[in-house]
Structure formats: structure tokens, C-alpha cells
Design a protein around this motif. Structure first.
Motif, PDB file in Angstrom:
ATOM      1  N   TYR A 351       0.848  -1.200   0.000  1.00 28.26           N
ATOM      2  CA  TYR A 351       0.000   0.000   0.000  1.00 28.26           C
ATOM      3  C   TYR A 351       0.883   1.250   0.000  1.00 28.26           C
ATOM      4  O   TYR A 351       0.647   2.203  -0.761  1.00 28.26           O
ATOM      5  CB  TYR A 351      -0.901  -0.030   1.237  1.00 28.26           C
ATOM      6  N   TYR A 352       1.893   1.234   0.861  1.00 28.40           N
ATOM      7  CA  TYR A 352       2.832   2.360   0.959  1.00 28.40           C
ATOM      8  C   TYR A 352       3.545   2.570  -0.378  1.00 28.40           C
ATOM      9  O   TYR A 352       3.715   3.705  -0.844  1.00 28.40           O
ATOM     10  CB  TYR A 352       3.839   2.061   2.071  1.00 28.40           C
ATOM     11  N   GLU A 353       3.960   1.488  -1.016  1.00 23.16           N
ATOM     12  CA  GLU A 353       4.680   1.585  -2.298  1.00 23.16           C
ATOM     13  C   GLU A 353       3.785   2.137  -3.398  1.00 23.16           C
ATOM     14  O   GLU A 353       4.210   2.974  -4.202  1.00 23.16           O
ATOM     15  CB  GLU A 353       5.222   0.205  -2.688  1.00 23.16           C
ATOM     16  N   ILE A 354       2.528   1.661  -3.430  1.00 19.43           N
ATOM     17  CA  ILE A 354       1.594   2.144  -4.451  1.00 19.43           C
ATOM     18  C   ILE A 354       1.307   3.624  -4.258  1.00 19.43           C
ATOM     19  O   ILE A 354       1.233   4.392  -5.234  1.00 19.43           O
ATOM     20  CB  ILE A 354       0.279   1.329  -4.402  1.00 19.43           C
ATOM     21  N   GLU A 355       1.156   4.045  -3.012  1.00 24.85           N
ATOM     22  CA  GLU A 355       0.934   5.469  -2.731  1.00 24.85           C
ATOM     23  C   GLU A 355       2.067   6.323  -3.273  1.00 24.85           C
ATOM     24  O   GLU A 355       1.864   7.465  -3.676  1.00 24.85           O
ATOM     25  CB  GLU A 355       0.814   5.688  -1.218  1.00 24.85           C
ATOM     26  N   ARG A 356       3.266   5.768  -3.261  1.00 24.65           N
ATOM     27  CA  ARG A 356       4.452   6.525  -3.678  1.00 24.65           C
ATOM     28  C   ARG A 356       4.898   6.182  -5.090  1.00 24.65           C
ATOM     29  O   ARG A 356       6.070   6.285  -5.434  1.00 24.65           O
ATOM     30  CB  ARG A 356       5.577   6.298  -2.653  1.00 24.65           C
ATOM     31  N   ASN A 357       3.920   5.732  -5.889  1.00 23.35           N
ATOM     32  CA  ASN A 357       4.104   5.563  -7.334  1.00 23.35           C
ATOM     33  C   ASN A 357       5.098   4.477  -7.710  1.00 23.35           C
ATOM     34  O   ASN A 357       5.811   4.594  -8.712  1.00 23.35           O
ATOM     35  CB  ASN A 357       4.526   6.891  -7.984  1.00 23.35           C
ATOM     36  N   ALA A 358       5.161   3.403  -6.925  1.00 22.43           N
ATOM     37  CA  ALA A 358       5.955   2.254  -7.337  1.00 22.43           C
ATOM     38  C   ALA A 358       5.309   1.617  -8.566  1.00 22.43           C
ATOM     39  O   ALA A 358       4.119   1.823  -8.842  1.00 22.43           O
ATOM     40  CB  ALA A 358       6.033   1.234  -6.199  1.00 22.43           C
ATOM     41  N   ASN A 359       6.077   0.850  -9.305  1.00 21.53           N
ATOM     42  CA  ASN A 359       5.537   0.134 -10.461  1.00 21.53           C
ATOM     43  C   ASN A 359       4.486  -0.859  -9.969  1.00 21.53           C
ATOM     44  O   ASN A 359       4.818  -1.830  -9.281  1.00 21.53           O
ATOM     45  CB  ASN A 359       6.671  -0.612 -11.180  1.00 21.53           C
TER      46      ASN A 359
END
Length: 378
Positions: A351-359
Motif C-alpha cells: 500500500y505504501y509503495e503504491i501510494e508513492r508511485n511504485a511500479n
């Protein structure tokens, strides 16, 4: 924003309007409610009522038609001031210039589209997903400056501070005097989600307005009437959202874009694991918008919580409809003390990664393999 725009909370609305009619208006109020509660919308409705030009001794809501209500509804009243967390962006690169007044256009859009949103939602609106948003020391000076001026046209000047728990210590110290002894006819409305993070010096100078979460019935009514979500879907979403309207809307959007059984099918693929199918699943998730991706992950965390409740309390301890309960009954068989915390951690991390525009393709594929391994952990 008017009180009639907010479903439920009649007792609190009545207490607030009665206090205003009686002239009992605290100059500094802390509106405390967890994420997804209507603490921000109620504070805005209160401010609108406070300055309504057609309010009389029997009024229980603002009129919605006078000049003041018109401007408050659009958040453009000259005596309504906002302070909120900010960060530098591509357009504003200097920290000393990244203050609330520079982002009023984005803030008004946020209030219009996501009045129940959280800090991450606001950071996305701001264009600062990868930055830490705070209320910097410059805001303290701006608050004093804005409130030192005479009112333009309203009876009360209103200073609404969203998420004061993110206020820089220096900024908080700068406003202590004016918070305790503001100019005449000035009202501070501090809208907070985590009281333990609000500085004690701020807390001691404010009167608490406690805003509870939505009840399930209220959530269903909001989802149906305001967002057009079918009754059964609204009911299931409300049960899982646990009083959080922001979370409920995210889950509803995720369900719209993935289908009712998507999460169950995904978990089965993870457990096998079917690598080729998981790659296709990751591609499908990557094609969704960010809010739907986050909704899937939030739903996963909710299912973990319900699985734990089912293990210890049985059906009576869950908040699920029959179909979801049937899945949890089976899913809980592979949840145990060893893997529960680890599963929660990988969902939260993704969730944290998606929020920060991870692939998203790589993030969901990696998550799928981790879930598969953890579900087999005994």
C-alpha cells in the motif's frame, strides 16, 4: 457545506446549533475524529452556520442561499482562512513558499471531491506523493497576520487548521498567544485525527468536539443516497469499512473495477501458486487506477482482520454478509499466529509503495509470491 449535507449525527448537530444560538461559541475548538469520520465536514458546516446571514433564534442549519452561505459553499469567503499540511512540488520548489495560501485552488478541489480524504489523498491532490507534508513555521506567522486584519464582511473570522498534529513545533509555539487570546469574533477550528500527536500546548488551549465514526446504517445511507451505490453492495462495504467513509468509498471503487470475487480468486492463485496466472493478475491490477489498487489492498487488510475475528469469536464476531463469510470461513484455516502479522505487513508495505508511485505490476506480483509463501507458513 451545511449540516443537512451530512447524514446522521443529529444529536451533535443539535448541540452545536443550540450553543451558537445561545452565544456559547468557544474561540478555539479541536474537532477530533478518526479518518473517514465527518469531523472536517461538520466543522465546515458549523462555520457556515456561524456566519449565515439568515440565521435566527430558531435556526437549526444555515440557509444555503445568503451571500455568506454561497461563498462558504465554495470555500471562497474572505473571512474563512485555511491552514493545512503542505510540501514542495514541481511548481513550488522552495519550502518557505510552500504554504497553504499557495495551494488554495488544490485545497478547494480536495474539499469538493474528497471531503473525507486522508493525508495521502491530499498529498496526491497536491502533487507531493513522495514528500512529507507538514505545517511549517511560516504558517504560524501567516495565521497571526491574517487574523490581525479586520473582518471583511462576516460576523466571525474563522481559521480552520486541518491536521494540527502535523504542525511544526515552532509554528505551534508561534500561535499559542493568539490561540489563547484571539482577536474579537475570531474562531479557531482545529480538525485532528490523532489526538496523541497534537502538542499538549495546543490541546490545553482548545475545547474538544468529539466526532464519532459513522454507524453502519449511516454509511449505507451515505453510500446509497450520495454516491448511488446499490443497497446490497453498500451494506457489505459498510460492514467492512468499520465506520470509515473514505475507506468505504475506496472499497466500493475497487469492487467496481475488479469484480466481487476478484480478491478470493487472487488468494487462490497465490496459494497454488499459478505463476502464469499471477503474472496476468498483476497486469490486470496494474491497469486499474491508483485508488482501486489501494482499495484492493485495504480490502485484503480487512479480510485478515475478519479472519482473525472468526477464529476467536466465530460468526458472531465478524461483520460480513453471507458470501464474504463463506470465504472467510475457508480463508481463516490458513491464517495463524505466525503468518498473520507478516501478511498484514506485506499488504501495508505494498500500500505504501503504491501510494508513492511504485511500479504496480512489480509491486502486485511481488506481493502475490509473498502471500503464497506466507499462507503455507505453519
Amino acid at each position: 457545506m451545511r449540516f443537512s449535507d451530512i447524514t446522521g449525527f443529529d444529536e451533535l448537530k443539535q448541540a452545536l446549533t443550540a450553543a451558537v444560538r445561545a452565544g456559547q461559541i468557544p474561540h478555539a475548538q479541536l474537532w477530533l475524529g478518526r479518518e473517514g469520520s465527518p469531523n472536517l465536514t461538520l466543522a465546515l458546516a458549523y462555520a457556515t452556520f456561524l456566519n449565515c446571514e439568515n440565521r435566527d433564534e430558531n435556526s437549526t442549519d444555515s440557509c444555503g442561499t445568503c451571500a455568506s452561505c454561497y461563498k462558504y459553499d465554495r470555500y471562497i469567503h474572505p473571512d474563512l482562512h485555511f491552514v493545512f499540511p503542505t510540501a514542495t512540488t514541481k511548481q513550488i520548489t522552495k519550502r518557505e513558499e510552500a504554504v497553504s495560501s499557495a495551494f488554495l485552488k488544490e485545497w478547494r478541489e480536495f474539499l469538493k471531491n474528497k471531503p473525507y480524504g486522508n493525508l495521502a489523498d491530499w498529498a496526491g491532490e497536491l502533487g507531493a506523493e513522495n514528500k512529507q507534508c507538514i505545517i511549517p513555521v511560516q504558517e504560524g506567522r501567516n495565521i497571526i497576520k491574517n487574523l490581525s486584519l479586520k473582518s471583511f464582511e462576516a460576523t466571525y473570522k474563522v481559521m480552520l487548521i486541518w491536521l494540527p498534529e502535523l504542525m511544526n513545533v515552532s509554528a505551534a509555539n508561534a500561535i499559542l498567544k493568539i490561540l489563547e487570546e484571539p482577536p474579537e469574533k475570531t474562531v479557531f477550528l482545529l480538525v485532528a485525527q490523532q489526538i496523541e500527536q497534537v502538542l499538549p500546548t495546543i490541546l490545553s488551549r482548545t475545547q474538544l468536539v468529539s466526532v464519532r465514526p459513522y454507524t453502519d446504517a449511516e454509511l449505507v445511507a451515505v453510500l446509497e443516497r450520495q454516491y448511488g451505490i446499490p443497497t446490497e453492495k453498500a451494506r457489505q462495504t459498510a460492514l467492512l469499512a468499520n465506520g470509515n467513509l473514505n475507506q468505504a468509498l475506496r472499497m466500493a471503487e475497487a469492487a467496481d473495477q475488479t469484480g466481487q470475487n476478484a480478491f478470493r480468486d487472487w488468494m487462490r492463485l497465490c496459494f497454488k501458486p499459478d505463476v502464469a496466472a499471477l503474472i496476468k493478475e498483476a497486469d490486470r491490477f496494474a491497469g486499474l487506477d491508483k485508488e482501486a489498487q489501494k482499495g484492493i489492498l485495504q480490502y485484503g487488510l480487512t479480510i485478515l482482520r475478519e479472519s482473525l475475528a472468526f477464529q476467536h469469536l466465530g460468526e458472531a464476531g465478524t461483520r460480513l454478509t453471507a458470501d464474504a463469510l463463506d470465504f472467510v470461513r475457508n480463508f481463516s484455516k490458513v491464517i495463524n499466529e505466525r503468518n498473520l502479522a507478516l501478511l498484514s505487513d506485506v499488504f501495508n508495505r505494498t500500500y505504501y509503495e503504491i501510494e508513492r508511485n511504485a511500479n504496480p505490476r512489480m509491486a502486485f506480483l511481488s506481493l502475490s509470491f509473498r502471500i503464497g509463501n506466507l499462507l503455507k507458513l505453519r
